[in-house]
Design a protein around this motif. Structure first.
Motif, PDB file in Angstrom:
ATOM      1  N   THR A 109       0.833  -1.212   0.025  1.00 51.90           N
ATOM      2  CA  THR A 109       0.124   0.096  -0.178  1.00 51.90           C
ATOM      3  C   THR A 109       0.878   1.269   0.028  1.00 51.90           C
ATOM      4  OG1 THR A 109      -1.759  -1.247   1.205  1.00 51.90           O
ATOM      5  CG2 THR A 109      -1.969   1.391   1.124  1.00 51.90           C
ATOM      6  N   ILE A 110       0.661   2.082  -1.165  1.00 55.75           N
ATOM      7  CA  ILE A 110       1.629   3.476  -1.141  1.00 55.75           C
ATOM      8  C   ILE A 110       0.609   4.570  -0.873  1.00 55.75           C
ATOM      9  CG2 ILE A 110       3.205   4.616  -2.710  1.00 55.75           C
ATOM     10  CD1 ILE A 110       3.723   2.059  -3.910  1.00 55.75           C
ATOM     11  N   PRO A 111       0.925   5.508  -0.019  1.00 49.37           N
ATOM     12  CA  PRO A 111       0.220   6.576   0.204  1.00 49.37           C
ATOM     13  C   PRO A 111      -0.052   7.292  -1.123  1.00 49.37           C
ATOM     14  CG  PRO A 111       1.761   6.223   1.890  1.00 49.37           C
ATOM     15  CD  PRO A 111       2.047   5.294   1.067  1.00 49.37           C
ATOM     16  N   LEU A 112      -1.268   7.956  -1.205  1.00 49.39           N
ATOM     17  CA  LEU A 112      -1.526   8.608  -2.393  1.00 49.39           C
ATOM     18  C   LEU A 112      -0.638   9.818  -2.517  1.00 49.39           C
ATOM     19  CD1 LEU A 112      -5.194   8.310  -2.717  1.00 49.39           C
ATOM     20  CD2 LEU A 112      -3.664   7.044  -3.939  1.00 49.39           C
TER      21      LEU A 112
ATOM     22  N   ILE B 193     -10.932  -9.269  -4.393  1.00 53.53           N
ATOM     23  CA  ILE B 193     -11.987  -8.197  -5.100  1.00 53.53           C
ATOM     24  C   ILE B 193     -12.699  -7.170  -4.170  1.00 53.53           C
ATOM     25  CG2 ILE B 193     -13.977  -8.078  -6.579  1.00 53.53           C
ATOM     26  CD1 ILE B 193     -13.173 -10.585  -7.705  1.00 53.53           C
ATOM     27  N   GLN B 194     -12.864  -7.527  -3.344  1.00 46.09           N
ATOM     28  CA  GLN B 194     -13.638  -6.456  -2.329  1.00 46.09           C
ATOM     29  C   GLN B 194     -12.713  -5.623  -1.330  1.00 46.09           C
ATOM     30  OE1 GLN B 194     -16.483  -8.528   0.423  1.00 46.09           O
ATOM     31  NE2 GLN B 194     -17.172 -10.238  -1.241  1.00 46.09           N
ATOM     32  N   ARG B 195     -11.795  -6.188  -1.112  1.00 46.64           N
ATOM     33  CA  ARG B 195     -10.718  -5.543  -0.215  1.00 46.64           C
ATOM     34  C   ARG B 195      -9.536  -4.614  -0.834  1.00 46.64           C
ATOM     35  NH1 ARG B 195      -7.229  -7.774   4.629  1.00 46.64           N
ATOM     36  NH2 ARG B 195      -9.199  -7.642   5.834  1.00 46.64           N
ATOM     37  N   TYR B 196      -9.041  -5.276  -1.987  1.00 55.52           N
ATOM     38  CA  TYR B 196      -7.625  -4.684  -2.708  1.00 55.52           C
ATOM     39  C   TYR B 196      -7.964  -4.038  -4.075  1.00 55.52           C
ATOM     40  CZ  TYR B 196      -5.559  -6.622   1.393  1.00 55.52           C
ATOM     41  OH  TYR B 196      -5.137  -6.822   2.757  1.00 55.52           O
ATOM     42  N   LEU B 197      -9.214  -4.671  -4.748  1.00 52.54           N
ATOM     43  CA  LEU B 197      -9.212  -4.288  -6.018  1.00 52.54           C
ATOM     44  C   LEU B 197      -9.301  -2.691  -6.300  1.00 52.54           C
ATOM     45  CD1 LEU B 197      -9.146  -5.725  -8.487  1.00 52.54           C
ATOM     46  CD2 LEU B 197     -11.730  -5.452  -8.593  1.00 52.54           C
ATOM     47  N   ASP B 198      -9.981  -1.869  -5.188  1.00 52.73           N
ATOM     48  CA  ASP B 198     -10.174  -0.472  -5.352  1.00 52.73           C
ATOM     49  C   ASP B 198      -8.775   0.341  -5.503  1.00 52.73           C
ATOM     50  OD1 ASP B 198     -12.744  -0.664  -5.760  1.00 52.73           O
ATOM     51  OD2 ASP B 198     -13.185  -0.189  -3.461  1.00 52.73           O
ATOM     52  N   GLU B 199      -7.763  -0.557  -4.992  1.00 55.86           N
ATOM     53  CA  GLU B 199      -6.328  -0.113  -4.775  1.00 55.86           C
ATOM     54  C   GLU B 199      -5.719   0.006  -6.080  1.00 55.86           C
ATOM     55  OE1 GLU B 199      -1.888  -0.900  -3.113  1.00 55.86           O
ATOM     56  OE2 GLU B 199      -3.657  -1.883  -2.182  1.00 55.86           O
ATOM     57  N   ALA B 200      -6.446  -0.754  -6.996  1.00 52.55           N
ATOM     58  CA  ALA B 200      -5.775  -0.588  -8.406  1.00 52.55           C
ATOM     59  C   ALA B 200      -6.461   0.351  -9.374  1.00 52.55           C
ATOM     60  CB  ALA B 200      -6.234  -2.265  -9.088  1.00 52.55           C
TER      61      ALA B 200
ATOM     62  N   ASP C 112      -0.847  -6.991  -7.647  1.00 52.74           N
ATOM     63  CA  ASP C 112      -0.592  -8.328  -8.056  1.00 52.74           C
ATOM     64  C   ASP C 112      -1.540  -9.223  -7.632  1.00 52.74           C
ATOM     65  OD1 ASP C 112       0.540 -10.506  -9.089  1.00 52.74           O
ATOM     66  OD2 ASP C 112       2.482 -10.200  -8.752  1.00 52.74           O
ATOM     67  N   ALA C 113      -2.461  -9.623  -8.231  1.00 54.44           N
ATOM     68  CA  ALA C 113      -3.587 -10.652  -7.876  1.00 54.44           C
ATOM     69  C   ALA C 113      -2.835 -12.004  -7.722  1.00 54.44           C
ATOM     70  CB  ALA C 113      -4.831 -10.640  -8.954  1.00 54.44           C
ATOM     71  N   GLY C 114      -2.147 -12.373  -8.838  1.00 60.28           N
ATOM     72  CA  GLY C 114      -1.355 -13.429  -8.988  1.00 60.28           C
ATOM     73  C   GLY C 114      -0.526 -13.866  -7.611  1.00 60.28           C
ATOM     74  N   ALA C 115       0.319 -12.771  -7.100  1.00 64.95           N
ATOM     75  CA  ALA C 115       0.995 -13.119  -5.984  1.00 64.95           C
ATOM     76  C   ALA C 115       0.154 -13.438  -4.910  1.00 64.95           C
ATOM     77  CB  ALA C 115       1.883 -11.911  -5.600  1.00 64.95           C
ATOM     78  N   TRP C 116      -1.148 -12.480  -4.908  1.00 65.41           N
ATOM     79  CA  TRP C 116      -2.089 -12.737  -3.652  1.00 65.41           C
ATOM     80  C   TRP C 116      -2.527 -14.252  -3.577  1.00 65.41           C
ATOM     81  CZ3 TRP C 116      -4.591 -10.946   0.446  1.00 65.41           C
ATOM     82  CH2 TRP C 116      -6.089 -11.415   0.947  1.00 65.41           C
ATOM     83  N   MET C 117      -2.825 -14.662  -4.609  1.00 66.04           N
ATOM     84  CA  MET C 117      -3.423 -16.202  -4.692  1.00 66.04           C
ATOM     85  C   MET C 117      -2.469 -17.046  -4.549  1.00 66.04           C
ATOM     86  SD  MET C 117      -6.898 -16.088  -4.718  1.00 66.04           S
ATOM     87  CE  MET C 117      -6.868 -17.856  -5.189  1.00 66.04           C
ATOM     88  N   ARG C 118      -1.066 -16.793  -4.816  1.00 66.85           N
ATOM     89  CA  ARG C 118       0.088 -17.910  -4.706  1.00 66.85           C
ATOM     90  C   ARG C 118       0.276 -17.728  -3.334  1.00 66.85           C
ATOM     91  NH1 ARG C 118       2.945 -15.763  -8.288  1.00 66.85           N
ATOM     92  NH2 ARG C 118       4.044 -14.426  -6.932  1.00 66.85           N
ATOM     93  N   ASP C 119       0.115 -16.749  -2.628  1.00 68.58           N
ATOM     94  CA  ASP C 119       0.425 -16.705  -1.178  1.00 68.58           C
ATOM     95  C   ASP C 119      -0.705 -17.499  -0.442  1.00 68.58           C
ATOM     96  OD1 ASP C 119       2.729 -15.483  -1.623  1.00 68.58           O
ATOM     97  OD2 ASP C 119       2.056 -13.649  -0.985  1.00 68.58           O
TER      98      ASP C 119
END
Length: 623
Positions: free
Chosen positions: A19-22, A561-568, A580-587
């Motif tokens: 998470t990088i501050p705006l 989708i609900q929590r982190y997608l808005d960051e994108a 990175d959705a792939g890294a999320w699912m991999r972890d």
């Protein structure tokens, strides 16, 4: 335990999303004096960004009110997810390629390309080229989406991400019906073929479904590795066996005789004695350009299949890395094989006027070239070739679509679109057994309708419905791509078409398939099919709105989708790391595997302690 935090809690520090501050993104580390012109330009850009963010915020608010917020999600623990987890990393590069190629290369599909010869050889070739271009554009869009969001759910997950859970349910159901009806057509076709091969009463054709159904069910229940081996054998028979039949026929290759001159026999020309022959162009396109767009849609029966590739995301090893390369090879393979067959086979005996009614045009071309009796004439050679080559082809067709249906229903059930118990997997093989049983039951039921009502409205709706469901899903995926391209610029794209090529491909998909549908709906049978398709989806959507939407599950995919997608959706796409959705699912999957291994170790340790205790008590009793 994988649970969603409360709305006012901060994200955990060990999550893979940075998470990088705006404010940090907007800072300029080296400010320089600006000229009035640059200051004006910067003000215009700022206004543009403000308007864009306002539209995004409004769109997000509406989507949440009418989508996610309208559903009730249940938090689940590890045991729920582990009971609904497919075999991880089971399919290496070769296994993935076999599945991709098998899904695409079904040359003898129930409605084959040779039916387009009724409108002339030129119509077939132009429809083929248009179908290749349109499907290649769809393929490119799908490829970017599937490695950007390597989740379970196929095309449904893209619609859900872009337009909310209601769209996800609708497109997921379209995709499931597409696969169910394609498999039903395969069962129906294999019964009809075996009835001709063994000269039995066609009314008893469903009896032939039983042994082939058992083979497909057993291959799936044995695990995905065994299933891939079965597919590899059938694929070899399909491609090399079918193409080897074509080679001997090329000795009689004569395009002028079998393509141009034989077009007279299609029945579009009434030439009296002494009248000049029509021009070559007229013979190649006897009905003009009108059938080209409907013909392009009909070609989907020969080039479709790769849309099921996202369903393999969980079972594929290094899916994000391997899928783009292997899918390109699969697409080139199907285009090459189809071009080879479609261009050459009509140019050999018996000619296009006869070939248009062939069950398998390659086998019929071989039989005609060497004067063997056809299958309808009970020819011995024809019976052998159809059983050895054509039946395995249809069996591969059924197997792939049953596999796709089971994985699609599994994914939709896991998140709660369908009852969650359907997503449970077998303890050893990790096959979604209930989804598999449901898939085969639905396909066999639809095949029975085709068997006894093929000429009725219901039978025709099942024959043509698979095509309409597929096109609806293709168009929805293209729209989802366009929205995510604009709305989620910071979502990491391992395979990126770029800001120009990607939207252009999506627009081509929408335009081509929409215009093709408009042409198809000029036929009454397709209008009746549309009514049946919409009616089925309407009933399913009603059940979802009234009941199932209140029983959704917060899976890792939904949590992302609900929590982190808005960051994108923040910023203008300038973030280099991306979300990175792939890294999320991999972890998440690694964590689940670790938890499962720890649980198994604990169970083993408890069993060992119980055995020691039992031995001690036995020793004391004997003493």
């Amino acid at each position: 335990m994988l649970q969603r935090d409360s709305a006012d809690s901060a994200p955990s520090s060990n999550l893979p999303i940075r998470t990088i501050p705006l404010a940090f993104l907007d800072q300029d580390p080296h400010p320089t004096p600006l000229s009035p012109r640059s200051d004006k330009k910067r003000g215009s850009i700022a206004i543009s960004k403000t308007i864009s963010k306002s539209i995004q915020s409004l769109s997000s608010s509406v989507a949440h009110k009418l989508g996610t917020d309208a559903c009730k999600y249940e938090r689940v623990d590890e045991s729920f997810l582990q009971a609904r987890q497919l075999e991880q990393n089971a399919l290496g590069p070769w296994a993935l390629f076999v599945l991709f190629a098998s899904s695409a290369i079904c040359i003898g599909s129930p409605t084959v390309w040779n039916t387009l010869l009724v409108d002339g050889y030129g119509t077939l070739i132009v429809s083929m080229v248009l179908a290749f271009v349109t499907y290649a554009c769809f393929f490119a869009v799908l490829l970017e989406l599937m490695v950007m969001l390597p989740f379970n759910g196929g095309m449904a997950i893209f619609a859900r991400t872009a337009f909310g859970p209601f769209a996800g349910f609708l497109i997921g159901s379209c995709e499931a019906w597409e696969y169910i009806l394609f498999a039903a057509q395969g069962f129906w076709m294999i019964g009809e073929t075996c009835s001709q091969v063994f000269a039995t009463d066609p009314n008893y054709a469903p009896l032939y479904w039983i042994p082939f159904g058992i083979i497909i069910f057993a291959a799936n229940m044995a695990g995905v590795r065994v299933f891939v081996v079965v597919c590899a054998v059938l694929l070899f028979i399909n491609v090399f066996g079918g193409m080897s039949v074509v080679l001997p026929s090329l000795a009689y290759f004569d395009p002028r005789k079998y393509v141009v001159d034989d077009a007279i026999n299609l029945g579009f020309f009434n030439i009296t004695e002494g009248e000049a022959m029509p021009s070559t162009v007229a013979l190649l396109w006897p009905t003009g350009s009108k059938p080209i767009w409907p013909g392009m849609v009909s070609m989907l029966w020969s080039v479709s299949g790769l849309e099921m590739a996202p369903l393999v995301a969980e079972e594929g090893k290094d899916f994000v890395k391997n899928a783009p390369r292997l899918m390109k090879y699969a697409l080139l393979s199907i285009f090459s094989v189809l071009a080879y067959v479609i261009v050459l086979v009509p140019c050999v005996p018996p000619g296009i006027s006869t070939l248009v009614n062939a069950n398998d045009p390659m086998i019929d071309a071989f039989l005609a070239s060497y004067n063997y009796d056809s299958l309808t004439d009970n020819g011995t050679v024809a019976r052998v070739l159809y059983f050895v080559l054509f039946v395995p082809d249809i069996l591969l067709f059924i197997a792939i679509y049953v596999y796709a249906t089971s994985r699609q229903i599994f994914a939709l059930s896991k998140v709660g679109y369908y009852p969650t118990f359907v997503a449970k997997v077998h303890v050893k093989s990790k096959t979604p057994m209930y989804a598999l049983v449901f898939s085969m039951a639905m396909s066999l039921g639809a095949a029975l309708v085709l068997q006894f009502e093929a000429s009725g409205v219901a039978g025709q709706a099942f024959l043509n419905g698979s095509l309409l469901y597929a096109i609806f899903a293709y168009i929805a995926v293209a729209f989802a791509y366009l929205k995510m391209r604009w709305y989620y610029p910071n979502l990491k794209r391992p395979f990126d078409l770029g800001p120009i090529v990607g939207p252009l491909c999506a627009i081509i998909v929408v335009t081509s398939y929409t215009s093709a549908l408009a042409n198809l709906f000029q036929k009454e049978i397709f209008r009746d099919t549309l009514i049946v398709c919409i009616s089925k989806l309407g009933v399913m959507m009603l059940v979802f709105v009234l009941y199932q939407r209140k029983r959704m599950v917060e899976t890792p995919e939904e949590l992302f989708i609900q929590r982190y997608l808005d960051e994108a959706a923040v910023g203008d796409g300038s973030r280099r790391d991306g979300v990175d959705a792939g890294a999320w699912m991999r972890d998440v999957r690694e964590e689940l595997l670790e938890q499962q291994a720890r649980k198994e170790r604990e169970m083993g340790e408890n069993q060992r302690l119980e055995d020691v205790t039992f031995l001690r008590e036995s020793h004391v009793t004997k003493a």
